[in-house]
Enzyme design. Structure first.
Site, PDB file in Angstrom:
ATOM      1  N   LYS A  79       0.886  -1.167   0.000  1.00 30.79           N
ATOM      2  CA  LYS A  79       0.000   0.000   0.000  1.00 30.79           C
ATOM      3  C   LYS A  79       0.919   1.211   0.000  1.00 30.79           C
ATOM      4  O   LYS A  79       1.467   1.606   1.028  1.00 30.79           O
ATOM      5  CB  LYS A  79      -0.873  -0.016   1.261  1.00 30.79           C
ATOM      6  CG  LYS A  79      -2.175   0.760   1.175  1.00 30.79           C
ATOM      7  CD  LYS A  79      -2.040   2.245   0.932  1.00 30.79           C
ATOM      8  CE  LYS A  79      -1.705   3.046   2.157  1.00 30.79           C
ATOM      9  NZ  LYS A  79      -1.495   4.493   1.844  1.00 30.79           N
ATOM     10  N   GLY A 106       6.988   5.561   8.196  1.00 31.58           N
ATOM     11  CA  GLY A 106       6.155   6.763   8.237  1.00 31.58           C
ATOM     12  C   GLY A 106       6.277   7.434   9.592  1.00 31.58           C
ATOM     13  O   GLY A 106       7.306   7.298  10.270  1.00 31.58           O
ATOM     14  N   SER A 107       5.216   8.102  10.009  1.00 29.70           N
ATOM     15  CA  SER A 107       5.311   8.899  11.238  1.00 29.70           C
ATOM     16  C   SER A 107       5.246   8.026  12.497  1.00 29.70           C
ATOM     17  O   SER A 107       4.681   6.925  12.477  1.00 29.70           O
ATOM     18  CB  SER A 107       4.169   9.919  11.286  1.00 29.70           C
ATOM     19  OG  SER A 107       2.953   9.244  11.537  1.00 29.70           O
ATOM     20  N   VAL A 141       1.519   7.318  13.616  1.00 33.50           N
ATOM     21  CA  VAL A 141       0.840   6.212  12.919  1.00 33.50           C
ATOM     22  C   VAL A 141       1.495   4.878  13.285  1.00 33.50           C
ATOM     23  O   VAL A 141       0.811   3.873  13.497  1.00 33.50           O
ATOM     24  CB  VAL A 141       0.854   6.436  11.384  1.00 33.50           C
ATOM     25  CG1 VAL A 141       0.313   5.220  10.638  1.00 33.50           C
ATOM     26  CG2 VAL A 141       0.054   7.678  11.026  1.00 33.50           C
ATOM     27  N   GLY A 142       2.808   4.868  13.399  1.00 33.59           N
ATOM     28  CA  GLY A 142       3.535   3.648  13.766  1.00 33.59           C
ATOM     29  C   GLY A 142       3.060   3.081  15.096  1.00 33.59           C
ATOM     30  O   GLY A 142       2.915   1.870  15.265  1.00 33.59           O
ATOM     31  N   GLU A 198       9.782   1.931  10.865  1.00 32.45           N
ATOM     32  CA  GLU A 198      10.811   2.970  10.670  1.00 32.45           C
ATOM     33  C   GLU A 198      10.092   4.300  10.742  1.00 32.45           C
ATOM     34  O   GLU A 198       9.263   4.592   9.877  1.00 32.45           O
ATOM     35  CB  GLU A 198      11.452   2.833   9.290  1.00 32.45           C
ATOM     36  CG  GLU A 198      12.361   1.647   9.121  1.00 32.45           C
ATOM     37  CD  GLU A 198      13.544   1.691  10.048  1.00 32.45           C
ATOM     38  OE1 GLU A 198      13.872   2.767  10.583  1.00 32.45           O
ATOM     39  OE2 GLU A 198      14.130   0.617  10.243  1.00 32.45           O
ATOM     40  N   CYS A 234      13.674  11.069   6.368  1.00 36.09           N
ATOM     41  CA  CYS A 234      13.745  10.700   7.789  1.00 36.09           C
ATOM     42  C   CYS A 234      15.134  10.983   8.305  1.00 36.09           C
ATOM     43  O   CYS A 234      15.338  11.168   9.495  1.00 36.09           O
ATOM     44  CB  CYS A 234      13.436   9.230   8.056  1.00 36.09           C
ATOM     45  SG  CYS A 234      12.583   8.391   6.787  1.00 36.09           S
ATOM     46  N   GLU A 273       9.744  16.549  14.915  1.00 41.64           N
ATOM     47  CA  GLU A 273      10.068  16.400  13.492  1.00 41.64           C
ATOM     48  C   GLU A 273       9.202  17.352  12.675  1.00 41.64           C
ATOM     49  O   GLU A 273       7.975  17.311  12.752  1.00 41.64           O
ATOM     50  CB  GLU A 273       9.826  14.959  13.045  1.00 41.64           C
ATOM     51  CG  GLU A 273      10.339  14.694  11.646  1.00 41.64           C
ATOM     52  CD  GLU A 273      10.219  13.232  11.233  1.00 41.64           C
ATOM     53  OE1 GLU A 273       9.164  12.629  11.467  1.00 41.64           O
ATOM     54  OE2 GLU A 273      11.195  12.712  10.660  1.00 41.64           O
TER      55      GLU A 273
HETATM   56  C1  UN1 Z   1      14.888   8.484   4.347  1.00 41.17           C
HETATM   57  O1  UN1 Z   1      15.585   9.310   4.910  1.00 41.17           O
HETATM   58  O2  UN1 Z   1      13.669   8.591   4.390  1.00 41.17           O
HETATM   59  O3  UN1 Z   1      20.267   7.802   3.492  1.00 41.17           O
HETATM   60  C2  UN1 Z   1      15.507   7.377   3.584  1.00 41.17           C
HETATM   61  C3  UN1 Z   1      19.553   8.315   2.630  1.00 41.17           C
HETATM   62  C4  UN1 Z   1      18.802   7.443   1.655  1.00 41.17           C
HETATM   63  C5  UN1 Z   1      17.588   6.856   2.280  1.00 41.17           C
HETATM   64  C6  UN1 Z   1      16.871   7.791   3.175  1.00 41.17           C
HETATM   65  N1  UN1 Z   1      19.666   6.424   1.167  1.00 41.17           N
HETATM   66  O4  UN1 Z   1      19.437   9.513   2.584  1.00 41.17           O
END
Ligand code: UN1
Length: 496
Positions: free
Chosen positions: A175, A228-229, A232-233, A250, A284, A385
């Site tokens: 999804k 995601g956030s 939600v996680g 994550e 992230c 964040e």
């Molecule tokens: C993310 O930050 O959401 O290290 C993933 C990085 C990428 C993956 C990031 N290879 O910036």
């Protein structure tokens, strides 16, 4: 005319059962309608999970090296179609072409890595404590895996989950985020062409609240992998807790780059600009805090403000543009709200802090690169964040304080320190609470064959990528073969 796109279930492109659709628009120009995608409901999810469940019986018996060869083929096709997919991705997500090419490349790397893993997927052999007995451990697939992915890496993140899941012998339902469904369609075209059998990989579009939730709740789904956030996680984890599904999360980050007084400032500047404003700050792993030693603080702050003001904003399809828009109006409002919060908390806005609507950019979700000075670790802009191009500068007296400030948030994904002192660098590696630490590099740039994930509220103990992702997507089975021809009792036979 914008296209009408479909789900992919049991090897066929299928319309959504409800007949309802949602729009996908270009965040650099909201008048550009990319297409309509099915707003999938429980029945669609149920069909997809049913197809995956049925396909599992055969797929799990295909030897892992053969499954790997199909994924290798997917990597080859991604390589061939890299430019096309990068353009699709920039149009629906906004980040600049250079970055969307990197995103596709990460998918290619992940495919090749998974293909190689098909000939490893190592277990262990170990001596038995009893004579004439053999002991080993092997990996077994889990079954149907539900994958829920974000919009900021529309290809890389789905492949981080999907390729290892398939390699292990699982079947999947993806999804994707409703802001980036087109890239997911491209990925599934490739899976089909690469020879992934019907039912093994299924795609259902829709919202998290309806489609994602139906997947999380489905009885026949054994595992949920979510990026995601943190909010939600948490909900997903609670739901999976009730049904005892494995869940890999994550989530958020509040990553910092430390610059010590002995650092190469030009190098640190390149890192900070890339870390904070790359992907419009929507990673992230983005750098959202800059922790500066007081001796270089003034000079370095001036350097970064100067660079931030020169960043060229615009449509990511224009090769001269350095920073694209935010993903949507809601995201921009959130960023703007945080800027307001920062000012109210007493931080000093040095540059940015404003919506960018000049010229033809009036119809996109652009926001100026923003730098706040005089930020203290307790402020919300230093702890929460924001997911946008907002950088908070925090001044520190020395190394210990820098590490303490870096660790002082609820998150722990990525981190960075610029220093020429090797002892400090190793102390930082030891003392920083994060899943990733860079020495003399920015907080972004994780490679496909190393574990990716974070500590504290960033994750729940799993790591994607690397060899560790294969632990997420497989069950360990211990196997004992007793060839003594008699009943041997472990522990009991060993008693003195
Ligand atoms: C993310 O930050 O959401 O290290 C993933 C990085 C990428 C993956 C990031 N290879 O910036």
């Amino acid at each position: 005319m914008a296209g009408l796109y479909k789900n992919y279930i049991d090897g066929k492109w299928a319309e959504g059962k409800s007949g309802k659709t949602f729009e996908n628009r270009n965040p650099a120009n909201r008048n550009d309608l990319i297409g309509l995608f099915p707003a999938s409901v429980l029945e669609d999810v149920d069909r997809a999970v049913g197809a995956a469940k049925k396909a599992f019986g055969r797929w799990r018996l295909i030897p892992a090296p053969k499954r790997g060869e199909i994924l290798y083929q997917a990597g080859e096709l991604l390589r061939k179609r890299k430019e096309e997919i990068s353009r699709v991705m920039t149009r629906e997500m906004g980040k600049i072409l250079k970055e969307t090419r990197g995103d596709v490349q990460e998918g290619i790397d992940t495919a090749y890595y998974a293909a190689g893993e098909g000939r490893r997927l190592f277990g262990e052999t170990t001596p038995s404590e009893l004579p004439d007995k053999f002991a080993m451990s092997v990996r077994a697939p889990m079954g149907v895996c539900g994958l829920i992915t974000p919009w900021n890496f529309p290809l890389a993140i789905p492949t981080w989950k999907l390729f290892p899941a398939l390699l292990c012998g699982n079947t999947v339902v993806l999804k994707p985020a409703e802001d980036t469904p087109h890239t997911a369609v491209k990925l599934f075209e490739i899976l089909e062409e690469a020879g992934v059998p019907p039912g093994v990989a299924n795609l259902v579009h829709g919202t998290g609240g309806e489609t994602g939730a139906a997947l999380v709740r489905h009885r026949d789904v054994r595992l949920i992998s979510f990026t995601g956030s943190t909010a939600v996680g948490r909900e997903i984890a609670a739901e999976c807790g009730r049904s005892l599904k494995r869940v890999s999360l994550e989530m958020g980050g509040k990553n910092a780059q430390i610059v010590m007084e002995d650092a190469d400032l030009n190098l640190a500047l390149e890192g900070a600009v890339w870390g904070a404003f790359g992907t419009t700050g929507q990673r992230c792993t983005a750098t959202s805090r800059l922790i500066l030693h007081r001796e270089i603080k003034k000079e370095f702050t001036e350097m970064i403000v100067d660079r931030a003001e020169k960043i060229k904003l615009g449509d990511g399809l224009d090769e001269s543009v350095e920073m694209g828009p935010l993903i949507n109006g809601e995201a921009r409002e959130k960023v703007h709200r945080y800027v307001h919060i920062g000012k109210e908390e007493g931080a000093r806005l040095l540059t940015g802090g404003a919506i960018y609507e000049e010229g033809k950019w009036i119809d996109g979700y652009f926001y100026r690169p923003t730098v706040f000075d005089k930020v203290t670790p307790a402020m919300r802009i230093a702890r929460e964040e924001i997911f946008g191009p907002v950088l908070a500068v925090i001044e520190v007296e020395g190394f210990e304080e820098a590490i303490e400030v870096l660790n002082g948030t609820p998150y722990g994904l990525s981190s960075s320190i610029y220093t020429r002192d090797v002892a400090r660098a190793f102390r930082a590696v030891r003392d920083i609470e994060a899943g990733i630490t860079y020495i003399n590099g920015p907080t972004i740039g994780a490679e496909a064959h190393l574990p990716f994930g974070g500590v504290k509220e960033t994750g729940n103990g799993h790591r994607e990528a690397g060899t560790t992702v294969y632990d997420i997507f497989s069950e360990w089975k211990s196997v004992y073969v007793d060839y003594s021809g008699k009943l041997q009792k472990a522990q009991i036979d060993n008693a003195e």
